[in-house]
Scaffold this motif. Structure first.
Motif, PDB file in Angstrom:
ATOM      1  N   ALA A 298       0.848  -1.109   0.003  1.00  0.00           N
ATOM      2  CA  ALA A 298       0.012  -0.067  -0.234  1.00  0.00           C
ATOM      3  C   ALA A 298       0.815   1.203  -0.027  1.00  0.00           C
ATOM      4  O   ALA A 298       0.482   2.385  -0.730  1.00  0.00           O
ATOM      5  N   LEU A 299       1.960   1.125   0.740  1.00  0.00           N
ATOM      6  CA  LEU A 299       3.001   2.596   0.732  1.00  0.00           C
ATOM      7  C   LEU A 299       3.512   2.678  -0.575  1.00  0.00           C
ATOM      8  O   LEU A 299       4.095   3.936  -0.924  1.00  0.00           O
ATOM      9  N   ALA A 300       3.628   1.653  -1.337  1.00  0.00           N
ATOM     10  CA  ALA A 300       4.436   1.760  -2.772  1.00  0.00           C
ATOM     11  C   ALA A 300       3.149   1.917  -3.805  1.00  0.00           C
ATOM     12  O   ALA A 300       3.504   1.907  -4.921  1.00  0.00           O
ATOM     13  N   SER A 301       2.096   2.191  -3.335  1.00  0.00           N
ATOM     14  CA  SER A 301       0.831   2.724  -4.228  1.00  0.00           C
ATOM     15  C   SER A 301       0.342   4.085  -3.820  1.00  0.00           C
ATOM     16  O   SER A 301       0.757   4.771  -2.750  1.00  0.00           O
ATOM     17  N   LYS A 302      -0.556   4.628  -4.834  1.00  0.00           N
ATOM     18  CA  LYS A 302      -1.199   5.933  -4.507  1.00  0.00           C
ATOM     19  C   LYS A 302      -2.841   5.690  -4.704  1.00  0.00           C
ATOM     20  O   LYS A 302      -3.090   5.351  -5.727  1.00  0.00           O
ATOM     21  N   GLU A 303      -3.560   5.653  -3.546  1.00  0.00           N
ATOM     22  CA  GLU A 303      -4.939   5.321  -3.557  1.00  0.00           C
ATOM     23  C   GLU A 303      -5.637   6.385  -4.669  1.00  0.00           C
ATOM     24  O   GLU A 303      -6.381   5.810  -5.460  1.00  0.00           O
ATOM     25  N   GLU A 304      -5.467   7.454  -4.653  1.00  0.00           N
ATOM     26  CA  GLU A 304      -6.208   8.606  -5.505  1.00  0.00           C
ATOM     27  C   GLU A 304      -5.962   8.392  -6.990  1.00  0.00           C
ATOM     28  O   GLU A 304      -6.586   8.951  -7.768  1.00  0.00           O
ATOM     29  N   ASN A 305      -4.982   7.586  -7.453  1.00  0.00           N
ATOM     30  CA  ASN A 305      -4.656   7.225  -8.903  1.00  0.00           C
ATOM     31  C   ASN A 305      -5.743   6.389  -9.260  1.00  0.00           C
ATOM     32  O   ASN A 305      -6.042   6.275 -10.666  1.00  0.00           O
ATOM     33  N   LYS A 306      -6.184   5.529  -8.508  1.00  0.00           N
ATOM     34  CA  LYS A 306      -7.507   4.609  -9.047  1.00  0.00           C
ATOM     35  C   LYS A 306      -6.659   3.467 -10.068  1.00  0.00           C
ATOM     36  O   LYS A 306      -7.520   3.289 -10.895  1.00  0.00           O
ATOM     37  N   ASP A 307      -5.600   3.291  -9.818  1.00  0.00           N
ATOM     38  CA  ASP A 307      -4.937   2.256 -10.865  1.00  0.00           C
ATOM     39  C   ASP A 307      -5.556   0.883 -10.352  1.00  0.00           C
ATOM     40  O   ASP A 307      -5.783   0.520  -9.273  1.00  0.00           O
ATOM     41  N   PRO A 308      -5.948   0.343 -11.562  1.00  0.00           N
ATOM     42  CA  PRO A 308      -6.652  -1.185 -11.410  1.00  0.00           C
ATOM     43  C   PRO A 308      -5.939  -2.085 -10.742  1.00  0.00           C
ATOM     44  O   PRO A 308      -6.519  -3.056 -10.038  1.00  0.00           O
ATOM     45  N   ILE A 309      -4.589  -1.744 -10.704  1.00  0.00           N
ATOM     46  CA  ILE A 309      -3.783  -2.929  -9.841  1.00  0.00           C
ATOM     47  C   ILE A 309      -3.710  -2.355  -8.368  1.00  0.00           C
ATOM     48  O   ILE A 309      -3.401  -3.297  -7.464  1.00  0.00           O
ATOM     49  N   GLU A 310      -3.500  -1.099  -8.330  1.00  0.00           N
ATOM     50  CA  GLU A 310      -3.586  -0.696  -6.919  1.00  0.00           C
ATOM     51  C   GLU A 310      -4.871  -0.861  -6.117  1.00  0.00           C
ATOM     52  O   GLU A 310      -4.697  -0.899  -4.795  1.00  0.00           O
ATOM     53  N   THR A 311      -5.719  -0.405  -6.684  1.00  0.00           N
ATOM     54  CA  THR A 311      -7.072  -0.499  -6.136  1.00  0.00           C
ATOM     55  C   THR A 311      -7.548  -1.670  -5.186  1.00  0.00           C
ATOM     56  O   THR A 311      -7.907  -1.618  -4.027  1.00  0.00           O
ATOM     57  N   PRO A 312      -7.121  -2.960  -5.555  1.00  0.00           N
ATOM     58  CA  PRO A 312      -7.400  -4.088  -4.664  1.00  0.00           C
ATOM     59  C   PRO A 312      -6.715  -4.047  -3.462  1.00  0.00           C
ATOM     60  O   PRO A 312      -6.825  -4.666  -2.450  1.00  0.00           O
ATOM     61  N   ILE A 313      -5.192  -3.328  -3.577  1.00  0.00           N
ATOM     62  CA  ILE A 313      -4.477  -3.542  -2.370  1.00  0.00           C
ATOM     63  C   ILE A 313      -5.151  -2.724  -1.190  1.00  0.00           C
ATOM     64  O   ILE A 313      -5.119  -3.075  -0.151  1.00  0.00           O
ATOM     65  N   PHE A 314      -5.884  -1.689  -1.632  1.00  0.00           N
ATOM     66  CA  PHE A 314      -6.320  -0.693  -0.339  1.00  0.00           C
ATOM     67  C   PHE A 314      -7.779  -1.505  -0.064  1.00  0.00           C
ATOM     68  O   PHE A 314      -8.180  -1.038   1.068  1.00  0.00           O
ATOM     69  N   GLU A 315      -8.423  -1.983  -1.020  1.00  0.00           N
ATOM     70  CA  GLU A 315      -9.617  -2.688  -0.712  1.00  0.00           C
ATOM     71  C   GLU A 315      -9.166  -3.666   0.447  1.00  0.00           C
ATOM     72  O   GLU A 315     -10.174  -3.970   1.626  1.00  0.00           O
ATOM     73  N   TYR A 316      -8.084  -4.405   0.214  1.00  0.00           N
ATOM     74  CA  TYR A 316      -7.522  -5.557   1.160  1.00  0.00           C
ATOM     75  C   TYR A 316      -7.343  -5.010   2.655  1.00  0.00           C
ATOM     76  O   TYR A 316      -7.618  -5.547   3.501  1.00  0.00           O
ATOM     77  N   ILE A 317      -6.699  -3.791   2.384  1.00  0.00           N
ATOM     78  CA  ILE A 317      -6.081  -3.109   3.781  1.00  0.00           C
ATOM     79  C   ILE A 317      -7.368  -2.648   4.278  1.00  0.00           C
ATOM     80  O   ILE A 317      -7.619  -2.721   5.626  1.00  0.00           O
ATOM     81  N   GLN A 318      -8.339  -2.040   3.735  1.00  0.00           N
ATOM     82  CA  GLN A 318      -9.531  -1.797   4.538  1.00  0.00           C
ATOM     83  C   GLN A 318     -10.395  -2.980   5.134  1.00  0.00           C
ATOM     84  O   GLN A 318     -10.887  -3.109   6.174  1.00  0.00           O
ATOM     85  N   LYS A 319     -10.304  -4.164   4.344  1.00  0.00           N
ATOM     86  CA  LYS A 319     -10.948  -5.262   4.696  1.00  0.00           C
ATOM     87  C   LYS A 319     -10.228  -5.977   6.058  1.00  0.00           C
ATOM     88  O   LYS A 319     -11.143  -6.381   6.883  1.00  0.00           O
ATOM     89  N   THR A 320      -8.997  -5.791   6.014  1.00  0.00           N
ATOM     90  CA  THR A 320      -8.401  -6.415   7.342  1.00  0.00           C
ATOM     91  C   THR A 320      -8.003  -5.434   8.260  1.00  0.00           C
ATOM     92  O   THR A 320      -7.390  -5.673   9.453  1.00  0.00           O
ATOM     93  N   GLY A 321      -8.609  -4.194   8.119  1.00  0.00           N
ATOM     94  CA  GLY A 321      -8.482  -3.079   9.360  1.00  0.00           C
ATOM     95  C   GLY A 321      -7.207  -2.501   9.629  1.00  0.00           C
ATOM     96  O   GLY A 321      -6.742  -2.099  10.626  1.00  0.00           O
ATOM     97  N   GLN A 322      -6.330  -2.469   8.381  1.00  0.00           N
ATOM     98  CA  GLN A 322      -5.035  -1.949   8.604  1.00  0.00           C
ATOM     99  C   GLN A 322      -5.062  -0.381   8.072  1.00  0.00           C
ATOM    100  O   GLN A 322      -3.947   0.066   7.975  1.00  0.00           O
ATOM    101  N   THR A 323      -5.959   0.118   7.877  1.00  0.00           N
ATOM    102  CA  THR A 323      -6.262   1.735   7.346  1.00  0.00           C
ATOM    103  C   THR A 323      -5.443   2.516   8.428  1.00  0.00           C
ATOM    104  O   THR A 323      -4.816   3.248   8.123  1.00  0.00           O
ATOM    105  N   LYS A 324      -5.632   2.277   9.978  1.00  0.00           N
ATOM    106  CA  LYS A 324      -5.363   3.105  10.922  1.00  0.00           C
ATOM    107  C   LYS A 324      -3.783   3.111  10.943  1.00  0.00           C
ATOM    108  O   LYS A 324      -3.016   4.010  11.005  1.00  0.00           O
TER     109      LYS A 324
END
Length: 607
Positions: A348-374
């Motif tokens: 997630a740190l090697a990605s940028k959420e606002e870019n909406k890249d189809p490769i990076e979007t699932p990484i942030f979805e996984y982070i939210q799902k597992t509660g690592q957002t904080k």
């Protein structure tokens, strides 16, 4: 005019020369006007049917003709009640059919209005925005993120773009394109900005040829329902004429009152005509169309409902139809004592959420799902370098308190090249190969601390386009009803086999080359036999397992080579009967283009 495929083989300079295009100034307005007269507007010609013709064809044909005759005969014998009922049924049938078609046409017009309307074009040395329909071959245009490519173009300057051409080829991920590559009309730019020269417009584009295939299918094929109704109508007309002739001839021989016999014949003719048939069929199918509309399906022709109900082979696209058309993280594989949580955090740190890249979007979805957002909020990106096809990786400088470090993600082989020799590269590459065989796209993640000389490999992140939740149950139900389901996709064979297996379609997936009779399977088998024999000859003491691994590696190299070359003209190709047999036996096809899909359906209909 040369085909788009021909320009793919030319260099940028050769293409510009062939099109007489100036990369610095673009076309002069006079030249553009001349070419517009020569090639026409850059739009798919659409002959809009007049309301008069749409109404008229509802009253033309065997069944409507018989009903109209029945109405006329009822008027002749002055049976006005019958005349009124027949006319009401005739008009009701025409109205229902016309109403349903008008609703579908309006929905399609809304969709068409969303297509490319404008383009940024270089004319006389200045960039200007013009209607996309005014583009001509030789025009220099700029394509950038968010644009719908307005024509088939050759990329001539810039770093790279990522184009989503899933609507044309079925590929689940955007394709990276660089200088010298061709971008197809109506593909969507997901990333990057480049200059391009227009090589083909309108029906000469890849998209235009697809539209032409659909139009050809509509012209050539009458539905089974239409054929059946016409057959019934012709049969009734023949029977009615035959009976009327017998009655009239018999009456003449028996010297009956001809006026009375003529009235009886007219009544018989009216009775023989199924005046309510079209109305009943139209109402029934209109109810079906309304049910389908509630499920977001547009029915442009009522007869297509009956036609769909009569299919025995269903060829389905993969991307967005059987799958969700969005990448999802599978099971992350950490290495070097790292955890899955660490792997996903660094990804997630090697990605940028606002870019909406189809490769990076699932990484942030996984982070939210597992509660690592904080946990992610404790870190701050001070610099981010996006992915490009040259470096094949992203990179970010990350700060957390007083600590600053470098994190990267990208192609596994590239990331491994940045890491030290303390890791077992063979083990990691073996895992990457396993994922590739299953159709997964794998990313490598690595971190570099300020004091370290090289990157520390964190792990592998496998991604795939998952099936829709209802796909497996729908296919199972379809098969239980006797349907033979085949999957047709533009993705590679590994991805196609993986999805087909998950959905229960089967793993007998063929390459699109088999459709053209140019299969290379025999040559691949020959390569495996030769490589096995040579390896055994050179290393007689080697184990059977090592020999198989060596042959497997050679076969993979041969398959990669065949992806980039065409078989020579002298190579014996399959006969059409063999191709039909392959299509019938296959569970699906990979790496297909729209013309291949048309070929599959055409051959199955003729089989």
């Amino acid at each position: 005019m040369a085909k788009t495929e021909d320009y793919e083989k030319l260099s940028v300079d050769e293409t510009l020369k062939a099109l007489q295009a100036d990369m610095e100034k673009g076309l002069a307005p006079e030249e553009a006007k001349k070419r517009l007269e020569q090639y026409g507007y850059n739009e798919i010609p659409e002959k809009e049917e007049s309301i008069f013709h749409r109404v008229f064809r509802r009253f033309w044909g065997p069944i409507p003709g018989m009903i109209e005759v029945a109405a006329l005969l009822s008027a002749v014998v002055r049976r006005w009640e019958d005349f009124t009922i027949i006319m009401i049924l005739l008009l009701t049938n025409a109205f229902i059919d016309l109403w349903q078609e008008s609703k579908a046409l309006n929905a399609l017009k809304v969709l068409k209005n969303k297509l490319a309307k404008q383009a940024l074009i270089l004319r006389d040395g200045k960039f200007q925005t013009v209607d996309a329909k005014e583009l001509v071959p030789g025009d220099i245009i700029k394509v950038k993120i968010g644009d719908l490519v307005p024509a088939d173009v050759k990329l001539i300057a810039g770093d790279y773009i990522q184009a989503d051409q899933s609507a044309l080829t079925g590929e689940s991920l955007p394709v990276s394109k660089m200088v010298g590559d061709v971008a197809y009309s109506n593909s969507i730019i997901k990333q990057g900005e480049m200059l391009a020269v227009v090589i083909n417009t309108a029906l000469n584009t890849f998209f235009g040829k697809t539209v032409a295939l659909v139009a050809k299918a509509q012209r050539e094929e009458k539905s089974h329902f239409q054929k059946a109704v016409i057959h019934i109508g012709n049969y009734l007309i023949i029977i009615t004429i035959f009976l009327a002739a017998i009655i009239l001839i018999t009456a003449m021989f028996r010297h009956e009152d001809m006026l009375e016999i003529l009235r009886f014949t007219l009544i018989l003719t009216v009775a023989a005509i199924p005046v309510a048939l079209p109305a009943v069929l139209s109402v029934t199918m209109a109810v079906g169309a309304m049910s389908l509309a509630k499920k977001q399906a547009i029915v442009s022709r009522l007869v297509s409902i009956e036609e769909l109900a009569g299919v025995d082979v269903l060829c389905s696209d993969k991307t967005g139809t059987l799958t969700q058309n969005r990448m999802t993280v599978s099971d992350p594989v950490p290495f070097g004592g790292h955890t899955v949580q660490e792997l996903m955090l660094y990804a997630a740190l090697a990605s940028k959420e606002e870019n909406k890249d189809p490769i990076e979007t699932p990484i942030f979805e996984y982070i939210q799902k597992t509660g690592q957002t904080k946990e992610l909020t404790r870190y701050q990106q001070t610099k981010f370098t996006p992915f490009d096809p040259v470096s094949k990786r992203t990179e970010a400088i990350v700060k957390s308190g007083d600590k600053t470090f470098l994190v990267t993600k990208g192609a596994s082989q590239v990331i491994l090249g940045l890491c030290g020799e303390q890791i077992n590269q063979e083990e990691i590459l073996g895992k990457v190969e396993d994922f590739a065989e299953k159709g997964f796209r794998t990313l490598g993640i690595a971190v570099k601390q300020p004091e370290a000389e090289s990157f520390d490999f964190i792990g592998l992140l496998p991604l795939f386009d998952p099936p829709r939740e209802d796909s497996k149950s729908t296919i199972k139900e379809a098969m239980a009803l006797g349907l033979d389901v085949k999957m047709v996709t533009g993705d590679n064979i590994a991805i196609a086999k993986q999805i087909a297996n998950v959905l229960g379609i089967g793993d007998n997936i063929f390459d699109a080359r088999d459709l053209r009779g140019a299969s290379n399977k025999e040559l691949i088998i020959l390569g495996k036999i030769i490589s096995t024999a040579v390896f055994k000859k050179l290393s007689p003491d080697v184990s059977e397992r090592d020999t198989e691994e060596f042959a497997k590696g050679v076969v993979k190299d041969i398959e990669k080579e065949f992806e980039n070359i065409e078989l020579p003209k002298g190579y014996v190709k399959r006969h059409e009967s063999e191709i039909i047999s392959v299509i019938e036996e296959a569970d699906g096809f990979a790496q297909v283009f729209p013309e291949d899909k048309y070929l599959i359906v055409d051959r199955l209909q003729k089989a």
